[in-house]
Design an enzyme around this catalytic site. Structure first.
Site, short mmCIF file in Angstrom:
data_model
loop_
_atom_site.label_atom_id
_atom_site.label_comp_id
_atom_site.label_asym_id
_atom_site.label_seq_id
_atom_site.Cartn_x
_atom_site.Cartn_y
_atom_site.Cartn_z
CB CYS A 174 35.66 37.17 34.21
SG CYS A 174 34.81 38.69 33.72
CG HIS A 312 38.34 36.12 39.47
ND1 HIS A 312 38.76 36.08 38.16
CD2 HIS A 312 37.17 36.82 39.46
CE1 HIS A 312 37.89 36.71 37.39
NE2 HIS A 312 36.90 37.17 38.14
CD GLU A 323 39.08 34.99 44.60
OE1 GLU A 323 38.84 36.11 44.09
OE2 GLU A 323 39.94 34.20 44.16
CE LYS A 344 40.98 39.68 37.46
NZ LYS A 344 41.31 38.42 38.14
CG HIS A 349 38.42 41.92 35.55
ND1 HIS A 349 39.00 40.75 35.12
CD2 HIS A 349 37.10 41.61 35.74
CE1 HIS A 349 38.10 39.80 35.06
NE2 HIS A 349 36.93 40.30 35.41
CG PHE A 408 28.83 37.55 33.69
CD1 PHE A 408 28.77 38.18 34.92
CD2 PHE A 408 29.05 38.30 32.56
CE1 PHE A 408 28.95 39.56 35.01
CE2 PHE A 408 29.23 39.68 32.64
CZ PHE A 408 29.17 40.31 33.88
#
Lengths: 422, 134
Positions: A174, A312, A323, A344, A349, A408
Site C-alpha cells: 500500500c 493513510h 498513524e 478513504k 482503500h 506491508f
C-alpha cells in the site's frame, strides 16, 4: 538549489469518479464510491462492500469481452497484453496527458520516464496458471506473463507510449505508488529526467480483495454509506477499492517553456520502515513518524508549516491508531495543529494506487482551494486526542500539504506538496 | 453469446477458442465453422482461417481489403510480430484441434502459405480436426 518538480497533469479512474471534475465534486460533497458487491457468487462471504470502478466491465480474462467508455480507443497490440487494471491505467494516463496538454508523442523524447505501482493481476495470473495446469504445460497465452505479473503496468505503458527514459515498478503493497512518486521526484531533482509519469492501479475482484479477508483486515459492514470509517471508534477494517491514477510530474523549466498549467509543487518526500512486523504497523507509528520528519526536512518545512495532512488511515483498528499516534508525535508535540483527514472513507482503500491517488487529491485541494473531509468520522478514536480531525470538507485553501502512506513490512512514505504558480 | 451464432460453448480444450469465435466473430464465420464441422469442406475452413488472420492483425490500420491476396506476407504486409503469430497459432490449434510446431510455423510467411498449411493439417492423418472433439 535543486530542480523543482511540478504536478502538471492528472488522470483518474477511481471509485469516486472517472475524471477530475467528478473526483473534485465527490471530495467536496463527501460522496462515497462504495457499493454492495458479491464475490464468487457467494452471498455468505463476510465482505459485502467495495469501492467499485464504474463504466468499466472487465470481469472476463479476455480483453475482447471488456467494455469501457468509447472515448478510449486502444489498438489490439496494446489490449492483448493488458490486465484489467492495465486498462484502467491506460485510461488514466490518456486523461493525464490531455489534462497536461501533452501529445502522446512527447513521451518518447528520452527525457520522460515512467514509474508504476500495482500488485499485478492475481486474477489473470490464476487464470493463466489454471490453463497451464489443465493442459499439463503444453500451451499458454503468450501474453500471460506480461499481462499478469507485478510490473505489468510499466511493461505495457512504456511500450504503448514508446517511453525511452527511466521505467520501472514498485512493490511495497500500500506504499508502492508513494515510492514511485518519491523516486520520480528524485529523478527530476537529479536532472536524470525532465518529466515523469507516475501511475498506480489495482483491480477490484475476488482474487485481489478476498485474500485480505483471510487476514481479517476487511470491514464486514454491509452498508456502503458507512463501511469505511477511518479514525472512527466503530471502524472494523478497510474497504477494498481499485482503479488507476496517473500523475505527471515535470521539471520547472520544462513546464515553464511549454506554458503548462501547474497544480502544485512536489516539494519533498521521505521514507522510513518500522522494522517491526510483516503485516502490522508499529503500535506507536514509529516508522511513520520518522518518515514524516524526514519528509519535512527534505521539503524544508516545519510541522507548523503544514496546513493539512491526507492520512493513510484505511479504517483498520490497529493501523489508524498507530498513524494517529505518529501524527501526535510529529505535530502535536511541536505545537502544530494541521487539519487531518483520510479520504478513504469515500474511496475505500485501493492498495498500491492509494499513494499517488491521494497525492493527486492533495494537488486538487491545493489548486481548487479546499480541504477534504473525513467521511463517517463520528466518534474519533481516543488516539486522535489533540489532533485537528476534519469531518466535513472545508472551503479553506491550504498552502502546504503532507500525504502519508504505509505498506506491508512497515514501509512508510510521505510527501509534501505545496502551492506553486508559474 | 449472440443468438445468431451456431457455435455452442464447450467444456473441451477448444472452449476458449469456441467462445471467442461465437462472441466476437461475424455470424458468417461462425456458420462456416459449423459447416466445416459437419462436412469437413476445406473451403469453409479457409474462410475461418482468413477471419482469424484478420482478427489477429495487431494494428488495424494495416488491415487489407477483403478477401486478402494469398501473396500478402504476415509480417511485412500485415504487421504481425512474433507474439501475434504465436497467439494466432494457439487459436488455430485450439479451434481445429491440430498441433503446429515452431519449425512448421516458421515456414509460413504468407496468407497463402497459412491456408495451405492448415488445409494440409486438417487433411493429414495426424490431425484431430474433428471440431467438437475433446
Amino acid at each position: 538549489m535543486t530542480r523543482r518538480a511540478l504536478v502538471t497533469g492528472l488522470g483518474f479512474i477511481t471509485s469516486i469518479g472517472n475524471d477530475r471534475a467528478s473526483v473534485v465534486q465527490s471530495l467536496r460533497a463527501l460522496r462515497p464510491g462504495l457499493e454492495r458487491v458479491e464475490f464468487l457468487g457467494n452471498p455468505s462471504l463476510p465482505v459485502k462492500v467495495a469501492g467499485t470502478v464504474k463504466e468499466f466491465s472487465v470481469d472476463s480474462a479476455s480483453w475482447r469481452d471488456w467494455r469501457y467508455p468509447p472515448r478510449y480507443q486502444f489498438p489490439r497490440e496494446t489490449l492483448r497484453s493488458l490486465a484489467p487494471h492495465g486498462l484502467y491505467a491506460l485510461c488514466a494516463a490518456e486523461q493525464a496527458l490531455a489534462d497536461a496538454g501533452l501529445a502522446a508523442a512527447a513521451l518518447a523524447d528520452g527525457a520522460t520516464g515512467l514509474y508504476c505501482a500495482s500488485a499485478g493481476s492475481a486474477f489473470l495470473l490464476h487464470h493463466h496458471l489454471a490453463q497451464m495446469h489443465a493442459v499439463r504445460g503444453e500451451r499458454g497465452n503468450p501474453m500471460g506473463v506480461v499481462a499478469s505479473i507485478a510490473g505489468t503496468l510499466n511493461f505495457n505503458l512504456a511500450a504503448h507510449y514508446g517511453i525511452r527514459g527511466a521505467v520501472g515498478g514498485f512493490a511495497a503493497a500500500c506504499a508502492s505508488s508513494s515510492h514511485a512518486l518519491g523516486c520520480a521526484l528524485d529523478d527530476i531533482r537529479l536532472g536524470r529526467q525532465t518529466r515523469m509519469l507516475v501511475v498506480g492501479a489495482e483491480e477490484v475482484n475476488a482474487e485481489t480483495v478476498l485474500p485480505f479477508a483471510a487476514m481479517r483486515a476487511l470491514s464486514t459492514h454491509a452498508d456502503p454509506a458507512c463501511a469505511s470509517r477511518p479514525f472512527d471508534q466503530q471502524r472494523d477494517g478497510f474497504v477494498a477499492s481499485g482503479g488507476a491514477v496517473c500523475l505527471i510530474l515535470e521539471e520547472e523549466e520544462t513546464a515553464r517553456r511549454r506554458g503548462a498549467t501547474v497544480y502544485a509543487e512536489l516539494a519533498g518526500w521521505g521514507q522510513a520502515a518500522d522494522g517491526h512486523n510483516v503485516a502490522v504497523s508499529h503500535p506507536e507509528g514509529a516508522g511513520l513518524a520518522e518518515a514524516m520528519r524526514r519528509t519535512l526536512a527534505d521539503a524544508g518545512v516545519t510541522p507548523a508549516g503544514i496546513d493539512y495532512v491526507n492520512a493513510h488511515a484505511t479504517s483498520t483498528p490497529a493501523g489508524d491508531r498507530s498513524e494517529a499516534l505518529a501524527l501526535r508525535s510529529v505535530f502535536t508535540a511541536a505545537g502544530a495543529r494541521p487539519h487531518v483527514s483520510s479520504t478513504k472513507g469515500l474511496t475505500g482503500h485501493p492498495l498500491s494506487m492509494s499513494g499517488v491517488m491521494e497525492a493527486a487529491f492533495c494537488a486538487l485541494a491545493l489548486r481548487e482551494g479546499f480541504i477534504p473531509g473525513n467521511a463517517n468520522l463520528v466518534t474519533p478514536d481516543e488516539a486522535c486526542d489533540g489532533l485537528n480531525m476534519t469531518r466535513a470538507t472545508l472551503d479553506l485553501a491550504p498552502a502546504t500539504i503532507m500525504n502519508n502512506s504505509s505498506g506491508f513490512g512497515g514501509s512508510n512514505v510521505c510527501h509534501v506538496l505545496r502551492q506553486f504558480s508559474i | 453469446m449472440p443468438s445468431h451464432s451456431p457455435v455452442e460453448t464447450t467444456h473441451s480444450s477448444q472452449g476458449g477458442a469456441l467462445n471467442t469465435l461465437g462472441r466476437h466473430f461475424p455470424a458468417e464465420v461462425c456458420e462456416a465453422y459449423a459447416r466445416f464441422c459437419a462436412s469437413r469442406e476445406s473451403a469453409d475452413a479457409d474462410l475461418v482461417v482468413i477471419a482469424i488472420v484478420l482478427d489477429h492483425i495487431p494494428d488495424k490500420s494495416l488491415r487489407p481489403v477483403v478477401p486478402p491476396a494469398d501473396s500478402l506476407a504476415l509480417a511485412a504486409d500485415l504487421g504481425f510480430d512474433s507474439v501475434a503469430i504465436t497467439e494466432m497459432v494457439f487459436f488455430l490449434e485450439d479451434l481445429f484441434q491440430i498441433r503446429i510446431t515452431n519449425d512448421q510455423i516458421l515456414r509460413v510467411r504468407t496468407i497463402g502459405d497459412l491456408r495451405a498449411f492448415v488445409r494440409q493439417k486438417l487433411a493429414g492423418p495426424s490431425s484431430a480436426g474433428s471440431a467438437g472433439r475433446a
